[in-house]
Design an enzyme around this catalytic site. Sequence first.
Site, PDB file in Angstrom:
ATOM      1  N   GLU A 135      42.577  42.107  31.974  1.00 54.72           N
ATOM      2  CA  GLU A 135      41.980  43.195  31.206  1.00 54.72           C
ATOM      3  C   GLU A 135      42.418  44.498  31.876  1.00 54.72           C
ATOM      4  O   GLU A 135      42.243  44.653  33.090  1.00 54.72           O
ATOM      5  CB  GLU A 135      40.462  43.062  31.200  1.00 54.72           C
ATOM      6  N   LYS A 176      35.867  44.282  40.110  1.00 54.81           N
ATOM      7  CA  LYS A 176      36.524  45.518  39.668  1.00 54.81           C
ATOM      8  C   LYS A 176      35.513  46.641  39.466  1.00 54.81           C
ATOM      9  O   LYS A 176      35.814  47.811  39.712  1.00 54.81           O
ATOM     10  CB  LYS A 176      37.325  45.265  38.391  1.00 54.81           C
ATOM     11  N   ARG A 205      38.413  30.482  41.828  1.00 59.58           N
ATOM     12  CA  ARG A 205      38.922  31.821  42.112  1.00 59.58           C
ATOM     13  C   ARG A 205      39.014  32.025  43.620  1.00 59.58           C
ATOM     14  O   ARG A 205      38.453  31.266  44.412  1.00 59.58           O
ATOM     15  CB  ARG A 205      38.011  32.886  41.496  1.00 59.58           C
TER      16      ARG A 205
END
Length: 556
Positions: A35, A270, A260
């Site tokens: 994104e 983020k 992850r």
Amino acid sequence: MSEASKTGNFITQIIDKDNETGKHGGKVLTRFPPEPNGYLHIGHAKSICLNFGIAQRYQGQCNLRFDDTNPEKESVEYIESIKRDVEWLGFNWADEPKYASDYFDQLFDFACELIKAGKAYVCELNAEQMREYRGTLKEPGKNSPYRDRTPEENMALFMEMRDGKYADGEKVLRAKIDMASPNINMRDPIIYRIRHVHHHQTGDKWCVYPMYDFTHCLSDALEGITHSICTLEFQDHRPLYDWTLETLNTFHPQQIEFARLNLNYTVTSKRKLKQLVDEGHVEAWDDPRMPTISGMRRRGFTPASIRNFCERIGVTKSDSIVDVGMLEHAIREDLDANANRAMAVLNPIKVTLTNYPEDKEEIFTLGNHPKNEEAGTREVPFSKELFIDAADFEEVAPRKWKRLSLNAAVRLRGGYVITCNEVIRDAEGNVVELLCTYDENTLGVNPEGYKPNGVIHWVSAKHAVDAKVRLYDRLFNDEAPDAKHEGKTFLDFINPESMAIAEHAKLEPSLAQAEPGVGFQFEREGYFCRDLKEEGMVFNRTVTLRDSWAKIEAKG
């Protein structure tokens, strides 16, 4: 083939089995779908190495696709930074970069198809009501009062949404699945919402935007992705991924989840990284203390070191915490093998060789790398006045002292043995100059009777290059800054010593030609590179020669 693509894992085992059965005709097409709402970080590096590495392993291809469904938080700056990071890591995407917004027309048509099939409806519950109706992990949700609208009514309302008749949040389009599902993601999730906002790719064409879960699976299908590889947080979303593709009877990629990357002493959210930038706790997204790929690049990390790190931590199905020391080891290992050596004095003290001729200068030839003759040599000037580091002198030598002290001898790296005869101090008692003598018979040899305390680095004062050197360390001083701490946030664990600056460093003249971003070992100090952004002689410490944190923790 990159390092990250050489070893197998449970994902490659799945692909191997698919290829054996002829699924997809042996084709492997992956994608990296960030994104564009921030800069990529070390966690993304693992995903990049995995997706692009698998494509390389099977002679397939990997798409770079921006999942740009939330224009309020996205920007072209982020898009360009992501392209740079992927290329810098050593990967190339298939064809031109793709955007989820490329498919907005088709996604809208898919939504209309669901409405006509009675599988989607326009809902007018506000956010608070939506939460109330959704239920909990232990209690089922309840149907929206708008759930039984006819397909005709829903189509009319959805078209009015598209045409800008309603305000943001006034209406949404929801998939009609099962409000009693034990998986909350399947309780009639929102698939479209109203946003009157300019989009960086489509301009003002749309005021309705698809949600991520609806967009992602259909973008995969439209691109013919064979294996949709994502992190474990999307495991609970897989039933929705499958439901959407099956209901619409489209090509159906296989979603595969992996753990992850979680690093200690690090924050990779983020949202929180953006907070660090916005509130001025760091300089920018590419601050060398940040775990962003651009920050690590500016600090002096190499693509190979990051790829090797990602390969070593492996690909698993269960979450775990990786020691950030493994990442630091990877860069030390790479730079130890590949970085040229040079001398830099970070906290200079002047040394005057009282018996060295005033007008004499010499040139010493030093090797650029002790283990690699092919790295060549460099010329280092020598003169009557030198600089050594303040840390390399003690007037009264401590026990096992291996550096310079009063009335003791030490060897200069690649040069003579010198003896300190006198210490000069300023009015405050600070050492400002050392008067020493050199022995001209000790160049490259230790005559009988000499027992120098060790070897120290130095720079000729006459030829020294002035520089500013930033000494970076870990941004957080807590092993789990992102964990829940009573009454504290991750900001409370910012390391106040994460950056120190040596304002008056002195470098050997060869470093005046150093290319920005190219790593050097400053002998006995650590690994450094010239800053990529600032003009002039500004160097950043990439990593120390050894893990000083381990020693600190051991003492504690």
